[in-house]
Design a protein around this motif. Structure first.
Motif, PDB file in Angstrom:
ATOM      1  N   HIS A   1      -1.227  -8.281   0.667  1.00 36.69           N
ATOM      2  CA  HIS A   1      -1.123  -7.990   2.073  1.00 36.69           C
ATOM      3  C   HIS A   1      -2.145  -7.306   2.519  1.00 36.69           C
ATOM      4  CE1 HIS A   1       2.806  -9.931   1.605  1.00 36.69           C
ATOM      5  NE2 HIS A   1       2.796 -10.299   3.004  1.00 36.69           N
ATOM      6  N   ALA A   2      -2.600  -6.283   1.712  1.00 37.80           N
ATOM      7  CA  ALA A   2      -3.754  -5.398   2.222  1.00 37.80           C
ATOM      8  C   ALA A   2      -5.155  -6.182   2.274  1.00 37.80           C
ATOM      9  CB  ALA A   2      -3.857  -4.453   1.288  1.00 37.80           C
ATOM     10  N   GLU A   3      -5.220  -7.141   1.409  1.00 34.49           N
ATOM     11  CA  GLU A   3      -6.428  -7.913   1.677  1.00 34.49           C
ATOM     12  C   GLU A   3      -6.488  -8.939   2.738  1.00 34.49           C
ATOM     13  OE1 GLU A   3      -9.998  -9.559  -0.130  1.00 34.49           O
ATOM     14  OE2 GLU A   3      -8.754  -7.725  -0.672  1.00 34.49           O
ATOM     15  N   GLU A   4      -5.169  -9.157   3.197  1.00 35.80           N
ATOM     16  CA  GLU A   4      -5.014  -9.978   4.710  1.00 35.80           C
ATOM     17  C   GLU A   4      -5.163  -9.104   5.840  1.00 35.80           C
ATOM     18  OE1 GLU A   4      -1.545 -12.290   3.600  1.00 35.80           O
ATOM     19  OE2 GLU A   4      -2.946 -13.971   3.584  1.00 35.80           O
ATOM     20  N   LYS A   5      -5.653  -7.767   5.678  1.00 33.50           N
ATOM     21  CA  LYS A   5      -5.480  -6.725   6.493  1.00 33.50           C
ATOM     22  C   LYS A   5      -4.156  -6.653   7.030  1.00 33.50           C
ATOM     23  CE  LYS A   5     -10.025  -7.020   6.350  1.00 33.50           C
ATOM     24  NZ  LYS A   5     -10.664  -6.081   5.473  1.00 33.50           N
ATOM     25  N   ASP A   6      -3.062  -6.938   6.566  1.00 30.15           N
ATOM     26  CA  ASP A   6      -1.563  -6.626   6.984  1.00 30.15           C
ATOM     27  C   ASP A   6      -1.198  -5.359   6.623  1.00 30.15           C
ATOM     28  OD1 ASP A   6       0.960  -6.700   7.751  1.00 30.15           O
ATOM     29  OD2 ASP A   6       1.612  -8.559   6.960  1.00 30.15           O
TER      30      ASP A   6
ATOM     31  N   ALA B   1       1.975  -4.195   3.691  1.00 31.19           N
ATOM     32  CA  ALA B   1       1.383  -3.605   2.485  1.00 31.19           C
ATOM     33  C   ALA B   1       1.895  -2.574   2.196  1.00 31.19           C
ATOM     34  CB  ALA B   1       0.119  -3.805   2.278  1.00 31.19           C
ATOM     35  N   TYR B   2       2.041  -1.539   3.175  1.00 29.48           N
ATOM     36  CA  TYR B   2       2.652  -0.067   2.908  1.00 29.48           C
ATOM     37  C   TYR B   2       4.070  -0.391   2.280  1.00 29.48           C
ATOM     38  CZ  TYR B   2       4.181   4.655   3.955  1.00 29.48           C
ATOM     39  OH  TYR B   2       4.558   5.893   3.690  1.00 29.48           O
ATOM     40  N   SER B   3       4.889  -1.224   2.760  1.00 28.10           N
ATOM     41  CA  SER B   3       6.265  -1.079   2.429  1.00 28.10           C
ATOM     42  C   SER B   3       6.407  -1.724   0.888  1.00 28.10           C
ATOM     43  CB  SER B   3       7.047  -1.951   3.629  1.00 28.10           C
ATOM     44  OG  SER B   3       6.429  -3.249   3.396  1.00 28.10           O
TER      45      SER B   3
ATOM     46  N   MET C   1      -0.775   3.541  -0.739  1.00 25.24           N
ATOM     47  CA  MET C   1       0.017   3.886   0.610  1.00 25.24           C
ATOM     48  C   MET C   1      -0.778   4.592   1.624  1.00 25.24           C
ATOM     49  SD  MET C   1       3.963   4.807  -1.240  1.00 25.24           S
ATOM     50  CE  MET C   1       4.068   5.857   0.104  1.00 25.24           C
ATOM     51  N   LEU C   2      -1.441   5.679   0.870  1.00 23.07           N
ATOM     52  CA  LEU C   2      -2.331   6.571   1.735  1.00 23.07           C
ATOM     53  C   LEU C   2      -3.211   5.681   2.325  1.00 23.07           C
ATOM     54  CD1 LEU C   2      -2.448   9.636  -0.574  1.00 23.07           C
ATOM     55  CD2 LEU C   2      -0.988   9.206   1.295  1.00 23.07           C
ATOM     56  N   LEU C   3      -3.909   4.798   1.613  1.00 24.34           N
ATOM     57  CA  LEU C   3      -5.071   3.757   1.951  1.00 24.34           C
ATOM     58  C   LEU C   3      -4.674   3.139   3.370  1.00 24.34           C
ATOM     59  CD1 LEU C   3      -7.753   2.481   1.659  1.00 24.34           C
ATOM     60  CD2 LEU C   3      -6.736   0.694   0.083  1.00 24.34           C
ATOM     61  N   CYS C   4      -3.324   2.608   3.276  1.00 24.30           N
ATOM     62  CA  CYS C   4      -2.755   1.758   4.176  1.00 24.30           C
ATOM     63  C   CYS C   4      -2.680   2.545   5.391  1.00 24.30           C
ATOM     64  CB  CYS C   4      -1.711   1.155   3.790  1.00 24.30           C
ATOM     65  SG  CYS C   4      -1.712  -0.221   2.664  1.00 24.30           S
ATOM     66  N   LYS C   5      -2.432   3.745   5.329  1.00 22.91           N
ATOM     67  CA  LYS C   5      -2.143   4.746   6.346  1.00 22.91           C
ATOM     68  C   LYS C   5      -3.516   4.803   7.077  1.00 22.91           C
ATOM     69  CE  LYS C   5       2.382   5.993   6.900  1.00 22.91           C
ATOM     70  NZ  LYS C   5       2.876   5.547   8.078  1.00 22.91           N
ATOM     71  N   ILE C   6      -4.581   5.131   6.428  1.00 25.32           N
ATOM     72  CA  ILE C   6      -5.931   5.292   6.774  1.00 25.32           C
ATOM     73  C   ILE C   6      -6.207   4.215   7.504  1.00 25.32           C
ATOM     74  CG2 ILE C   6      -8.263   5.807   6.240  1.00 25.32           C
ATOM     75  CD1 ILE C   6      -7.092   7.321   3.919  1.00 25.32           C
ATOM     76  N   MET C   7      -6.082   3.166   6.779  1.00 28.23           N
ATOM     77  CA  MET C   7      -6.711   1.732   7.480  1.00 28.23           C
ATOM     78  C   MET C   7      -6.190   1.470   8.861  1.00 28.23           C
ATOM     79  SD  MET C   7      -9.061   1.076   5.432  1.00 28.23           S
ATOM     80  CE  MET C   7      -9.760  -0.679   5.965  1.00 28.23           C
ATOM     81  N   VAL C   8      -4.769   1.903   9.068  1.00 29.69           N
ATOM     82  CA  VAL C   8      -4.392   1.716  10.346  1.00 29.69           C
ATOM     83  C   VAL C   8      -4.390   2.769  11.409  1.00 29.69           C
ATOM     84  CG1 VAL C   8      -2.661  -0.008   9.675  1.00 29.69           C
ATOM     85  CG2 VAL C   8      -1.775   2.456   9.468  1.00 29.69           C
TER      86      VAL C   8
END
Length: 422
Positions: A218-223, A227-229, A253-260
């Motif tokens: 999901h992270a690869e698809e920018k979602d 991905a975080y969940s 998880m932290l990477l997802c927070k930064i990316m959004v």
């Protein structure tokens, strides 16, 4: 190794446990295994000696001896049930895996065991060793060989309907296709793994692995929100088991927070009860990136990349998102620098941001085309001209709507007149 064997008794095992040096304990274990007795008690004691010996050889980093042990034990395997043979073989292969720098040895060992299991017609064990071999080939970046092995193995396991092994293999196939950047096939394999997992009880560690892979895709698809969940679910599963993968789930998880653009949440997650347990270089690296993102500082970002190279650039999952994150930071930094100006020399911006002139010019033109800000590049004068945000005039949409409505009226009048004429 002494030529005189020891009796296969509990006293001999105790003697090995109480040995003063590892070498002495290893020698005692070998002497127990040399006992020709094949009684039930003797076989049970020999099993204990094998497990003790594999642990000792692993602690002493004697990988070649572990390989030799597997060959030496083949006659003994004919005396014990196939399930116990599978358990011992997998335990010894796991022991070799714990010795650093033995990936090539593990591959050759697995290939030897596949040949032996095929000759002995031990299908259950062969399939598991082949799955292990495919995982090792993937780690060694021998993707084509791993894919060929998996494609045959999947068909065979689906025929036998071994759901638990099928989950392992489908997950492995998903990781393999992801490494080859084939996202549709990676998602299809993961869906197959989830379908197989829904039909059986899946151990928490396995469920955590499925969630982790789902988060990665999901992270690869920018979602990043989804991905975080998934990363959170994986983190909870691994944390409860004290699995070392928990820290990587938390890192993603932290990477997802930064990316959004929720970098401010990173400190809160790290300082939470769950986060404090895993404080270390991995989380420090993400905190440094989050600080750079919050301050829109490209220099801090480059410092973080330099200081935490192992945790950021050498992590294949994080590395995939670094270029995207770098572009975001560069855009934010450029927007911050051009905010006070209506006209500014590009050379001046390049000096402020400490980047090459052609790189800055290329990025600014890309941002203008992407409508990140309103402006134009005057390349003759070497300047960037920034326009005020254009205010949309309400008269244009209203006029378009009126013309559209008039068109509908004319069409309806035409239909009516056609009916009257008929």
């Amino acid at each position: 190794m002494s030529t005189s064997y020891l009796p296969s008794t509990a006293d001999s095992i105790t003697q090995a446990v109480e040995a003063k040096t590892p070498s002495e304990a290893i020698s005692i274990c070998y002497r127990i295994l040399e006992n020709p007795s094949s009684s039930n008690e003797s076989v049970r004691i020999k099993e204990q000696a094998i497990m003790k010996l594999s642990d000792l050889l692993r602690e002493e980093n004697r990988a070649e001896e572990l390989r030799g042990l597997l060959t030496q034990l083949r006659p003994f395997f004919s005396l014990i049930p196939k399930a116990k043979t599978a358990k011992i073989v997998r335990a010894i292969i796991d022991a070799v895996a714990k010795i650093p720098g033995t990936s090539d040895l593990q591959i050759s060992l697995c290939k030897e065991m596949v040949q032996w299991t095929r000759a002995e017609k031990r299908t259950f064990l062969r399939q598991r060793v082949e799955a292990r071999l495919a995982a090792l080939l993937m780690e060694n970046k021998e993707y084509s060989e791993a894919l060929n092995l998996l494609s045959v193995l999947i068909k065979e396991v689906r025929r036998l309907d071994d759901k638990l092994l099928l989950v392992d293999i489908d997950l492995l196939e998903s990781k393999l296709h992801f490494s080859l950047r084939n996202l549709p096939k990676a998602k299809a394999a993961l869906t197959a793994a989830r379908t197989a997992a829904n039909a059986i009880y899946v151990p928490p560690a396995q469920q955590g692995t499925i969630d982790l892979q789902s988060g990665i895709l999901h992270a690869e698809e920018k979602d990043y929100k989804t991905a975080y969940s998934y990363f959170f679910e994986a983190f909870e599963a691994f944390s409860a088991l004290d699995d070392p993968r928990a820290v990587f789930s938390l890192k993603y998880m932290l990477l997802c927070k930064i990316m959004v653009s929720h970098a401010d949440d990173v400190s809160g997650i790290i300082s939470s009860k769950a986060g404090l347990k895993y404080v270390g270089p991995e989380l420090d690296a993400m905190k440094a990136v989050a600080d750079a993102h919050s301050k829109r500082s490209l220099k801090l970002f480059e410092t973080a990349l330099r200081d935490f190279r192992g945790q950021l650039e050498e992590d294949p999952i994080v590395h995939r998102h670094l270029s995207s994150l770098y572009d975001t930071l560069l855009e934010q930094n450029l927007c911050r620098l051009i905010e006070p100006f209506s006209r500014v020399e590009i050379v001046h911006i390049a000096e402020l941001i400490e980047l090459p002139l052609d790189h800055v010019e290329k990025k600014l033109s890309q941002m203008i085309l992407d409508k990140k800000f309103a402006g134009t590049l005057d390349q003759g004068a070497g300047c960037l001209i920034i326009f005020d945000d254009p205010k949309t005039d309400a008269i244009y949409p209203a006029t378009l709507e009126t013309i559209s409505n008039v068109g509908k009226v004319v069409d309806s009048l035409y239909v009516r007149s056609a009916k009257i004429m008929a």
